[in-house]
Design an enzyme around this catalytic site. Structure first.
Site, short mmCIF file in Angstrom:
data_model
loop_
_atom_site.label_atom_id
_atom_site.label_comp_id
_atom_site.label_asym_id
_atom_site.label_seq_id
_atom_site.Cartn_x
_atom_site.Cartn_y
_atom_site.Cartn_z
CD1 TRP A 54 22.62 -14.75 9.97
CD2 TRP A 54 21.98 -14.38 7.97
NE1 TRP A 54 21.38 -14.27 10.22
CE2 TRP A 54 20.88 -14.20 8.61
CE3 TRP A 54 21.69 -14.05 6.58
CZ2 TRP A 54 19.77 -13.50 8.53
CZ3 TRP A 54 20.26 -13.75 6.21
CH2 TRP A 54 19.48 -13.26 6.99
CG HIS A 107 33.00 -21.55 0.09
ND1 HIS A 107 31.93 -20.96 0.47
CD2 HIS A 107 34.00 -20.48 0.42
CE1 HIS A 107 32.04 -19.99 1.25
NE2 HIS A 107 33.21 -19.55 1.19
S1 PPS Z 1 31.85 -15.78 2.64
O1 PPS Z 1 33.18 -14.90 2.34
O2 PPS Z 1 31.93 -16.49 1.61
O3 PPS Z 1 32.32 -16.65 3.83
O4 PPS Z 1 30.58 -14.99 2.87
P1 PPS Z 1 29.35 -15.29 3.39
O5 PPS Z 1 29.30 -15.19 4.80
O6 PPS Z 1 28.90 -16.33 3.01
O7 PPS Z 1 28.20 -14.05 2.91
C1 PPS Z 1 28.38 -12.67 3.48
C2 PPS Z 1 27.36 -12.09 2.87
O8 PPS Z 1 26.23 -12.27 3.76
C3 PPS Z 1 25.59 -11.24 4.14
N1 PPS Z 1 25.12 -11.46 5.84
C4 PPS Z 1 23.80 -11.20 6.16
N2 PPS Z 1 22.99 -10.64 5.43
C5 PPS Z 1 21.81 -10.41 6.20
N3 PPS Z 1 21.63 -10.72 7.59
C6 PPS Z 1 22.73 -11.23 8.37
N4 PPS Z 1 22.58 -11.41 9.42
C7 PPS Z 1 23.91 -11.44 7.56
N5 PPS Z 1 25.08 -12.08 7.88
C8 PPS Z 1 25.89 -12.03 6.81
C9 PPS Z 1 26.95 -10.21 4.68
O9 PPS Z 1 26.49 -8.88 4.60
C10 PPS Z 1 27.39 -10.67 2.91
O10 PPS Z 1 26.51 -9.94 2.10
P2 PPS Z 1 26.62 -8.69 1.39
O11 PPS Z 1 25.30 -8.76 0.18
O12 PPS Z 1 28.00 -8.34 0.86
O13 PPS Z 1 26.06 -7.54 2.39
#
Ligand code: PPS
Length: 298
Positions: A54, A107
């Site tokens: 995000w 991370h």
């Molecule tokens: S990683 O693998 O560590 O890089 O993952 P990361 O990108 O940190 O986290 C992924 C989760 O963020 C959610 N996500 C969002 N939520 C709300 N709005 C937006 N725009 C958004 N973009 C990414 C994504 O869906 C993952 O969470 P979960 O709960 O699994 O849906």
């Protein structure tokens, strides 16, 4: 376990932090500490599953002044190709000669990162997410990611997370350590839940922090193309370019639920009580509170 003896994609403890064999190289990770930092460098710091993709999307859009076509035409690249992980094998070398601004995600815990950050060189954005939702998101990601061991069941993963026996180690240590160095750095500390609550306000804060000058229309475009529903449709934000060796795309989507409180659909009452006990013990001196459900932000 010794790194050389480990099998590919096994977690190996290196200086108290789990690395993934085949993805990370311990010598490379150690060298990150010695990197020279430019004032224009930006590091996004996250514990896994806290909103890294995000923030990558928002930073890419801020650079492009909200013009999504500037990113979508690079459709051979995922968000992580455009704003890479500094700790992934091979990426540190590329960082050294990359043109400014060098935008990176990580991370890693504090101790591996260049000390220049603590002398207010470069900028750091720490994105935190409530750890119950992190745990659930991480559980699902372990099924999707071939480089991480598929959990036997939710309880098995719950125990691993509580022990810090995952990539990222202890959620509690990660956030507490980074937060304790906040005032030494140019750090913006922002939460996933704040971003859900008011994405425009979050984007404005990020833009101001980075010294960007965007018009209201450009900021609105950044917001529009970084909502969950729009990012879900973008192949680059779903790692669709990433091969089946690393992600099993049949197991689900990277952009999964994108909400607050999904833990309530997964935790048993007993698991929740246990989590709360550990949380209050670990976080009793932490000055910020978390949102645990979508109703908390309404
Ligand atoms: S990683 O693998 O560590 O890089 O993952 P990361 O990108 O940190 O986290 C992924 C989760 O963020 C959610 N996500 C969002 N939520 C709300 N709005 C937006 N725009 C958004 N973009 C990414 C994504 O869906 C993952 O969470 P979960 O709960 O699994 O849906």
């Amino acid at each position: 376990m010794d790194f050389n003896e480990a099998k590919n994609h096994e977690l190996v403890l290196h200086k108290g932090f789990n690395l993934i064999k085949g993805i990370h190289d311990p010598d490379d990770v150690d060298q990150i500490y010695n990197l020279e930092i430019r004032d224009s460098d930006v590091f996004v710091l996250t514990y896994p599953k806290s909103g890294t993709i995000w923030m990558q999307q928002i930073l890419l859009l801020l650079e492009a002044k909200g013009d999504v076509t500037a990113i979508s035409k690079l459709n051979n690249y995922s968000n992580a190709d455009l704003i890479p992980w500094i700790e992934v094998r091979g990426n540190r070398q590329a960082f050294i000669t990359a043109p400014s601004p060098r935008l990176r995600v990580t991370h890693l815990p504090y101790k591996f990162m260049p000390p220049a950050l603590s002398q207010k060189k470069g900028k750091v954005i720490y994105v935190a997410r409530n750890p119950k939702d992190v745990l659930v998101s991480y559980f699902h990601f372990h099924k999707l990611a071939n480089m991480l061991e598929t959990p036997k069941d939710f309880n098995d993963f719950f125990e691993k997370f509580m022990r810090g026996d995952v990539f990222g180690c202890s959620w509690f240590d990660h956030i507490k350590t980074w937060f304790s160095h906040k005032d030494e750095m140019n750090m913006l500390f922002i939460t996933y839940e704040e971003m859900i609550q008011d994405l425009l306000a979050a984007v404005e804060r990020i833009s101001l922090f980075l010294g960007k000058e965007l018009t209201d229309k450009q900021l609105a475009d950044v917001v529009k193309h970084s909502t969950f529903s729009n990012m879900k449709k973008i192949p680059q934000a779903n790692y669709e370019q990433v091969s089946g060796d690393l992600l099993n795309h049949h197991q689900g989507r990277f952009m999964r639920k994108g909400t607050i409180g999904d833990w309530k659909n997964h935790f048993t009452v007993a698991q929740n009580e246990r989590f709360d006990k550990v949380f209050y013990k670990e976080m009793k001196d932490f000055p910020l509170s978390f949102y645990w459900g979508i109703r908390d932000i309404e």
